[in-house]
Design an enzyme around this catalytic site. Structure first.
Site, short mmCIF file in Angstrom:
data_model
loop_
_atom_site.label_atom_id
_atom_site.label_comp_id
_atom_site.label_asym_id
_atom_site.label_seq_id
_atom_site.Cartn_x
_atom_site.Cartn_y
_atom_site.Cartn_z
N GLU A 50 0.89 -1.17 0.00
CA GLU A 50 0.00 0.00 0.00
C GLU A 50 0.92 1.21 0.00
OE1 GLU A 50 -2.76 0.38 3.35
OE2 GLU A 50 -2.71 2.56 3.07
N ARG A 98 1.29 10.38 0.22
CA ARG A 98 1.61 11.43 1.20
C ARG A 98 2.85 12.22 0.80
NH1 ARG A 98 0.83 7.82 6.67
NH2 ARG A 98 -1.06 6.83 5.85
N LYS A 109 -10.56 -1.81 5.87
CA LYS A 109 -9.40 -1.49 6.71
C LYS A 109 -9.96 -0.97 8.03
CE LYS A 109 -5.53 1.84 6.70
NZ LYS A 109 -4.43 2.32 5.84
C1 3PG Z 1 -1.76 3.99 7.57
O1 3PG Z 1 -1.91 4.91 6.79
O2 3PG Z 1 -2.32 2.92 7.41
C2 3PG Z 1 -0.93 4.23 8.80
O3 3PG Z 1 -0.22 5.42 8.71
C3 3PG Z 1 -0.05 3.11 9.15
O4 3PG Z 1 0.04 3.14 10.53
P1 3PG Z 1 1.39 2.73 11.28
O5 3PG Z 1 2.44 3.70 10.84
O6 3PG Z 1 1.04 2.88 12.75
O7 3PG Z 1 1.73 1.31 10.90
#
Ligand code: 3PG
Length: 209
Positions: A41, A45, A129
């Site tokens: 994924e 950003r 999700k």
């Molecule tokens: C996302 O967009 O799914 C999160 O930023 C991932 O979260 P994490 O950095 O706590 O794994």
């Protein structure tokens, strides 16, 4: 409608990857695939995220690359044009969901409440999700949702780690988890692809219910 459930079964962990430098895109994808994780994924950003997405889609055919952090219909369109194989959003609105579903590729919308789960179900989708998984209630919260709504499969993401992943993966309504821990910023900046392969191998070895 495209089958989102297939996305949840590729790997016990979907790596959530943020790439600043497009030169890192192909090596990161290859490092993950070498460790047995054949899905990414890629978050939208960074300014160059779509360039990185296209590079991976074009040059690393043995990995399925999707776009994450989809907040608007325009981002969804741009991600599909760049070669995204699936779309992930951190949250959901009826308008964004309908737009994403119309694009014909698997969609993994983010939900954090029972009402949001029900809204996504009304659109005919039963894979979601769960975000942000840790702060929103963790495995106990998902187990509780599974009582009235057992037909939904979740990919909990947000605050999940190698240590906490097994508690989620043991649940009957969890097919995989997501997390950014497989691609630490420092490892990418140092071109330490071996470390990423090692983290991917650990993640790929996690058991599922
Ligand atoms: C996302 O967009 O799914 C999160 O930023 C991932 O979260 P994490 O950095 O706590 O794994």
């Amino acid at each position: 409608m495209a089958d989102t459930t297939s996305i949840l079964h590729v790997s016990p962990v979907i790596p959530v990857v943020t790439i600043d430098d497009p030169q890192h895109a192909v090596p990161v994808a290859r490092a993950l695939a070498d460790g047995g994780v054949r899905i990414i994924e890629l978050t939208l950003r960074t300014e160059s995220a779509l360039t990185s997405l296209k590079l991976i889609a074009d040059e690393v055919p043995d990995i399925s690359v999707g776009a994450g952090t989809i907040l608007t219909p325009g981002q969804a369109d741009a991600a599909v044009a760049a070669g995204a194989g699936f779309l992930v959003s951190p949250g959901v609105t009826p308008g964004l969901l309908a737009h994403m579903l119309a694009l014909g590729i698997p969609v993994l919308p983010g939900v954090a409440t029972v009402g949001e789960v029900m809204m996504v179900l009304e659109h005919g989708l039963n894979a979601m999700k769960f975000f942000p998984a840790g702060p929103a209630g963790g495995p106990k919260y998902l187990a509780a949702i599974g009582a009235p709504i057992p037909q939904v499969q979740f990919c909990p993401t947000g605050g999940v780690s190698l240590d906490s992943a097994p508690d989620y993966l043991a649940l009957p309504n969890v097919s995989c988890v997501g997390g950014s821990w497989l691609t630490p910023k420092a490892a990418m900046e140092n071109n330490d692809w071996e470390q990423i392969t090692k983290l991917a191998r650990e993640a790929a070895g996690l058991g599922r219910n």
